[in-house]
Design an enzyme around this catalytic site. Structure first.
Site, PDB file in Angstrom:
ATOM      1  N   ARG A  31      11.474  16.886  42.622  1.00  6.24           N
ATOM      2  CA  ARG A  31      11.989  16.501  41.302  1.00  6.24           C
ATOM      3  C   ARG A  31      13.505  16.690  41.238  1.00  6.24           C
ATOM      4  O   ARG A  31      14.024  17.756  41.564  1.00  6.24           O
ATOM      5  CB  ARG A  31      11.311  17.316  40.202  1.00  6.24           C
ATOM      6  CG  ARG A  31       9.824  17.022  40.084  1.00  6.24           C
ATOM      7  CD  ARG A  31       9.169  17.809  38.965  1.00  6.24           C
ATOM      8  NE  ARG A  31       7.739  17.572  38.920  1.00  6.24           N
ATOM      9  CZ  ARG A  31       7.159  16.580  38.251  1.00  6.24           C
ATOM     10  NH1 ARG A  31       7.917  15.740  37.568  1.00  6.24           N
ATOM     11  NH2 ARG A  31       5.857  16.421  38.267  1.00  6.24           N
ATOM     12  N   SER A 142     -13.196  18.426  28.819  1.00  7.86           N
ATOM     13  CA  SER A 142     -11.779  18.073  28.826  1.00  7.86           C
ATOM     14  C   SER A 142     -11.570  16.650  29.331  1.00  7.86           C
ATOM     15  O   SER A 142     -12.101  16.265  30.377  1.00  7.86           O
ATOM     16  CB  SER A 142     -11.009  19.061  29.719  1.00  7.86           C
ATOM     17  OG  SER A 142      -9.644  18.717  29.815  1.00  7.86           O
ATOM     18  N   SER A 194       0.662  10.057  26.647  1.00  8.61           N
ATOM     19  CA  SER A 194       2.040   9.592  26.780  1.00  8.61           C
ATOM     20  C   SER A 194       2.294   8.727  27.996  1.00  8.61           C
ATOM     21  O   SER A 194       3.205   7.899  27.985  1.00  8.61           O
ATOM     22  CB  SER A 194       2.994  10.798  26.801  1.00  8.61           C
ATOM     23  OG  SER A 194       2.764  11.599  27.939  1.00  8.61           O
ATOM     24  N   HIS A 222       2.365  13.657  20.684  1.00 11.96           N
ATOM     25  CA  HIS A 222       3.171  12.434  20.713  1.00 11.96           C
ATOM     26  C   HIS A 222       2.984  11.565  19.469  1.00 11.96           C
ATOM     27  O   HIS A 222       3.574  10.492  19.375  1.00 11.96           O
ATOM     28  CB  HIS A 222       2.864  11.635  21.975  1.00 11.96           C
ATOM     29  CG  HIS A 222       3.322  12.317  23.215  1.00 11.96           C
ATOM     30  ND1 HIS A 222       4.618  12.255  23.671  1.00 11.96           N
ATOM     31  CD2 HIS A 222       2.656  13.121  24.085  1.00 11.96           C
ATOM     32  CE1 HIS A 222       4.733  12.975  24.780  1.00 11.96           C
ATOM     33  NE2 HIS A 222       3.562  13.511  25.046  1.00 11.96           N
ATOM     34  N   LYS A 252       9.726  16.941  19.855  1.00 15.54           N
ATOM     35  CA  LYS A 252       9.745  15.501  20.107  1.00 15.54           C
ATOM     36  C   LYS A 252      10.253  14.797  18.851  1.00 15.54           C
ATOM     37  O   LYS A 252      11.438  14.838  18.571  1.00 15.54           O
ATOM     38  CB  LYS A 252       8.368  15.045  20.579  1.00 15.54           C
ATOM     39  CG  LYS A 252       8.047  15.624  21.962  1.00 15.54           C
ATOM     40  CD  LYS A 252       6.742  15.168  22.516  1.00 15.54           C
ATOM     41  CE  LYS A 252       6.579  15.556  23.976  1.00 15.54           C
ATOM     42  NZ  LYS A 252       6.725  16.990  24.261  1.00 15.54           N
ATOM     43  N   THR A 281       6.818  37.826  22.915  1.00 13.31           N
ATOM     44  CA  THR A 281       7.950  36.962  23.230  1.00 13.31           C
ATOM     45  C   THR A 281       8.853  36.833  22.017  1.00 13.31           C
ATOM     46  O   THR A 281       8.391  36.884  20.881  1.00 13.31           O
ATOM     47  CB  THR A 281       7.462  35.567  23.686  1.00 13.31           C
ATOM     48  OG1 THR A 281       8.570  34.825  24.179  1.00 13.31           O
ATOM     49  CG2 THR A 281       6.809  34.790  22.547  1.00 13.31           C
ATOM     50  N   THR A 282      10.147  36.679  22.270  1.00 14.76           N
ATOM     51  CA  THR A 282      11.104  36.493  21.182  1.00 14.76           C
ATOM     52  C   THR A 282      10.823  35.176  20.474  1.00 14.76           C
ATOM     53  O   THR A 282      10.557  34.159  21.112  1.00 14.76           O
ATOM     54  CB  THR A 282      12.543  36.499  21.733  1.00 14.76           C
ATOM     55  OG1 THR A 282      12.779  37.747  22.387  1.00 14.76           O
ATOM     56  CG2 THR A 282      13.557  36.311  20.615  1.00 14.76           C
TER      57      THR A 282
END
Length: 404
Positions: A31, A142, A194, A222, A252, A281-282
């Site tokens: 990538r 799923s 998407s 989406h 998005k 987590t913050t």
């Protein structure tokens, strides 16, 4: 220490990973990221290596991240509250904006409760893993094209699971019918996929859920901001409110950052109380949440409705232009326009030439995001795009495809 011990070279950290990276590059699957800094005064444009370029692959579907009202809301909130929230939600990090936004999201989706997370990925992963681990007897069904966040959330627990062919209601029913009606079940799927731009048969899946006593988890990522009279997604558009859980994002079409899940009060209270990725987590800064609330004001009002109409019209204009130019694309139901450019090296070569010669950035999509041979560009045509810009993009794309 002996001489023999001194002569032994300690292993380099993660030395074996170099070969794996080489394999990735050799296969064409490595990538490459294209740095681009968006220009607030010119929606759809960005700076790349000092050059002004057009961006045709952003998920900021309505251009809300450059909306003056949204930007001003974030700036004003930053001046009043600062740049951070000081910690996690349970340690000094919960603001009034969190509470008000969660209440607003719950009402928007007609659910008892909503829970805001730091991203859509975290929202999916933490909700699924926490709830499924708490109910290990629950069987998961799923869709085969589900997003990675859904896949990893399901994989990370030991629940029995089945993958059904994409949007295949008959195959899903065959799987559901294998289990007693009293066995807990959860169907996990998306509204808008998407990569192909298609829309799931939500009501038919909900019918199956009713028939087989199953819960449903619907990712509306989406569709949020893009579909429905007030932008609440495909469910609002078709008047379907049966899904047990609805997931959405701010990063998005809303144009800010973060994600959320709306659903039953007890289930989401349990997630709030047990999910590590929520507790440890913050949290999102108050200024970003205030920008999100202002963005929702716009999206849910007349201006949002007008932008949705223009987005739909522009997607249709893009499809017409591609068809006239003889460029292969998926004629999808949604605002997304997947342009097919088979071949991993070919799609990357076309992308590079578009950027280098035409100042057009569109990210190549290849395996594992899509199957090998299904490489493509996922083109988005924001409401502010003109017919002239669409035609210019298609001409440049035709030129690059012919040369590839």
């Amino acid at each position: 220490m002996s001489a023999k011990q001194l002569s032994v070279r300690p292993p380099a950290p993660f030395e074996g990973l170099a070969d794996k990276l080489t394999d990735l590059k050799t296969s064409g699957l490595y990538r490459e990221f294209t740095p681009c800094s968006y220009l607030a005064e010119e929606p759809g444009y960005a700076l790349h290596q000092g050059r002004r370029i057009q961006v045709w692959c952003t998920n900021d579907y309505l251009g809300m991240s450059q909306n003056p009202q949204v930007m001003e809301a974030q700036i004003a909130s930053t001046r009043r509250h600062g740049t951070g929230n000081g910690g996690s939600r349970n340690i000094a990090g919960t603001s009034e904006a969190h509470v008000e936004l969660e209440a607003r999201l719950a009402a928007w989706h007609r659910r008892p409760r909503a829970l805001v997370f730091t991203s859509g990925y975290v929202a999916n992963f933490e909700t699924l893993t926490t709830l499924l681990a708490a109910e290990p007897d629950t069987v998961v069904f799923s869709d085969s094209l589900n997003h990675r966040s859904l896949i990893e959330g399901i994989r990370s627990v030991g629940n029995r699971r089945h993958i059904f062919p994409h949007s295949d209601v008959e195959a899903l029913e065959e799987l559901l019918a294998q289990y007693p009606v009293e066995r807990p079940k959860l169907i996990v799927f998306e509204s808008v996929y998407s990569m192909d731009g298609d829309i799931a048969p939500i009501s038919r899946i909900c019918d199956l859920a009713d028939r087989y006593n199953a819960m449903t988890y619907l990712d509306e990522t989406h569709a949020i901001g893009v579909n429905g009279p007030t932008g609440a997604g495909i469910c609002e558009e078709i008047g379907e409110y049966r899904p047990t859980f609805v997931q959405g994002v701010f990063g998005k079409a809303v144009g800010t950052t973060g994600g959320y899940v709306a659903g039953p009060d007890t289930a989401l209270d349990y997630v709030r109380s047990y999910a590590p990725g929520f507790i440890f987590t913050t949290t999102i800064p108050r200024s970003s949440l205030d920008a999100t609330r202002r963005s929702l004001d716009v999206i849910q009002g007349e201006q949002g409705a007008e932008m949705r109409l223009r987005l739909t019209a522009n997607a249709a204009r893009m499809r017409t232009a591609l068809h006239r130019a003889g460029i292969d694309f998926i004629d999808a139901e949604s605002h997304l326009v997947p342009v097919l450019v088979p071949g991993g090296e070919r799609v990357k070569a076309v992308s590079r030439r578009l950027l280098d010669e035409f100042d057009i950035y569109v990210q190549p999509i290849n395996y594992p995001s899509v199957a090998k041979g299904g490489e493509r560009f996922r083109v988005t045509v924001a409401p502010f795009r003109t017919q002239e810009q669409i035609d210019g993009f298609v001409r440049a794309l035709r030129t690059c495809l012919d040369a590839a």
